[in-house]
Design an enzyme around this catalytic site. Sequence first.
Site, short mmCIF file in Angstrom:
data_model
loop_
_atom_site.label_atom_id
_atom_site.label_comp_id
_atom_site.label_asym_id
_atom_site.label_seq_id
_atom_site.Cartn_x
_atom_site.Cartn_y
_atom_site.Cartn_z
N THR A 128 -0.97 -3.70 10.01
CA THR A 128 -0.28 -4.96 9.76
C THR A 128 0.99 -5.11 10.60
O THR A 128 1.74 -4.15 10.78
CB THR A 128 0.06 -5.07 8.26
OG1 THR A 128 -1.14 -4.88 7.53
CG2 THR A 128 0.67 -6.40 7.92
N GLU A 245 -12.89 1.20 2.09
CA GLU A 245 -11.50 1.07 1.66
C GLU A 245 -11.39 0.07 0.52
O GLU A 245 -10.62 0.24 -0.42
CB GLU A 245 -10.63 0.63 2.84
CG GLU A 245 -10.57 1.68 3.93
CD GLU A 245 -9.87 1.20 5.19
OE1 GLU A 245 -10.13 1.79 6.25
OE2 GLU A 245 -9.08 0.23 5.12
#
Lengths: 380, 384
Positions: A128, A245
């Site tokens: 990110t 995930e």
Amino acid sequence: MIPQSRYYTEGHEVFRASFRQFLTKEIMPYREEWQAAGQLPRALWRAAGEAGFLCTKLSTEYGGGGGDIYHCLVILEEQTRACFNEIAFYLHSDIIAPYIELYGTEDQKRRILPRMASGDLVAAIAMTEPGAGSDLRAIRTTAKRINDHYVLNGQKTFISNGQVADLICVAAKTSRENSSDISLFLLETESARGFKRGRNLKKLGCKAQDSSELFFDDLRIPKENLLGGEEGKGLHQLMKRLPEERLIMAMSAVANMESALETTVEYANDYSRPGQRLMDVQNTRFKLAEAATTCTIARTFLNHCLDLFIEDKFDATLGAIVKWWTTEQQFQVVGECVQLYGELGCLMESEIARRYADSRLGRIAGGTSEIMKELISRTL
Amino acid sequence: MAELKYTEEHEIFRGAVRRFFEQEFSSEAKAWNEAGKVPRSAWQQAAEIGLLCPTIGTEYGGAGADILHAVILLEEQIRSGSPAIGLNLHNNVVAGLIERNGSEYLKKYCLPRMANGEWIGAFALSEPHVGGDLAAIRTTAELDGDEYVLHGRKTLVGNGYSADVVIVVAKTNTEPGNKDINLLLVDATAAGFKRGPLLKTIGQGVLDSAELFFHNVRVPKTHLLGGEGTGSTQLSDSFPLESLMAGVAAVTVMEHAIELTTDYTRDRMVFGKPVLHYQNTRFKLAEALAEATIARVFLEQCLNEYIGGKLTRTTSAMLKWWTAEMVSQIVDDCLQFHGGYGYMLEYPIARLWQDSRGAKTCGGSTEIMKEIIAVALDQPACAP
């Protein structure tokens, strides 16, 4: 009673008992201290590594436990039951280590994985960026090959373990022209010049989990640390890993809503105002019946997904469905529980308040609910 | 999770059922649906290809088939547009109660006729002002020699307008607080039995519905199902299967509604692009798709538990209310995407909307289901 998966064995139960012991002795006494500090101490990682609670799924050849996804589930269930949701062993062991095990060169695996399993290295993953959340193609960190090195420039944010990590898996663009030309780099932070950690960001919940900005200013990474040794594979590698995930996020969400329900049922049965138990009020009964239904369905669906995962039939759409639904329901269920606790539910010293604050992150981290819906809607 | 064992034989059955509804029923289905019932000839047609009492033992005229046949039958009936024939009630509730609890005499007497389409079965529980509250029912059955004298009034009786045989819930003792519930098998030809007019329903959730009146109807003692006072147990034993069938219906409607709406919104243009390409449409349909996927997995888990004899009252109640609420939400969202056409009964989505409304109220309301679940939570001992 929801039947346990056929892949969940006696061995997992033994593992559960031993992790529960570790949790009680080595972790829970320090919860408040670590939450106040905003991060976990390095000594915990070493202790967990030594006791065999890191990299439980990693092949024994590289120092791992040779287990499966149920070991990750057991750890998450136990820590969540104890209301310490944010210990991120799963991030280190089940999200980051597999990148290296699956995509790394033999040299990378031998150099790094045993030290991750022992807890000598603490890992983080940096995707990110301030201007690019769940949209990987929009990242702006660049990696330029100069002789034997890649030179990285850019900035990351919301990086879990960022304050303490010795190994950071960094996503960067290796080509300016092609937005999908992303590569993953194994940044060893010790002696790395041009690397700076920013602030430890304060969050609503998950207090003991540090979260950082990271800065790369002409950071030099040896070419041997390009994951897998080939440029441009990053997007594919990330995409392949995301369903698992998300399954892990769902595991945590289900465990948290179950624990919240359990404690709230207990509270509603015990707590009474003059003349009436909380459990005798129809609204309480209905809200708890709804929550119990949600928990039962969520656990059933999670078990279904775990079985498919073990059978190698779990796909990106299911990953999005299970992550979206369980994290949204977690927030809903825990929120209703807070309501039943009344003002007590608003005190951070109460377990239910911490569960609520922690659960807010589920709808955002690991791909927001909105991104999940985008993914699901592609099948329409 | 153990997987359901659908075999090739099940698929053949599915094909036959689908063809039956498409070919035999399609031309008249519209008129029948408007009438809220089908003619007796439709029941006989259904019997001919084995759609009546498929799960009843062969010694009683059934096909001795497993529960998955009942599931397939209901799924295909809904997918074909829910023709107004109360097969689930006839097969799984009425014949099911008789097979599980009836004497050998009663089984031989009723089941072959129910399997060959000669008799239509109904189940009468609800009463005016009482609803489905067993403890409060007022219909009485007083023993007089070898016969019970049945007196009372029932309402919202599915299949009641056409029924030849009705299982009636009655009390043998009307003293307050008495919980002596009995199930009596009543012949519709008996003196003192009368029907009210066909009740108009919103959709196909309850079919062929009527009020029934029993004025000193004499019922042979041999027509008591199970022992005297065992009615409550019989009904609670049949609760898992009823909930399961309600779940099958709800999940099938969800899936069907999503399919219809995906197709419709792909073609329907608004402001120059297909409705499906708007983010709101995509997100709502993604939610619906995710929920239907989860509901299907939960339903299959419940089916597995039922087959293994382990489906509990609590889990049944969870399945019943949750799928009912979900299907209402999903069908309503899907109708919205059809715009004004969604309000027109010629569009299947409008009929799904009508038909699915009963899910939340019939067969035990959402509120009753939550009460059942709460009972399991209301024990200090269940907390660790």
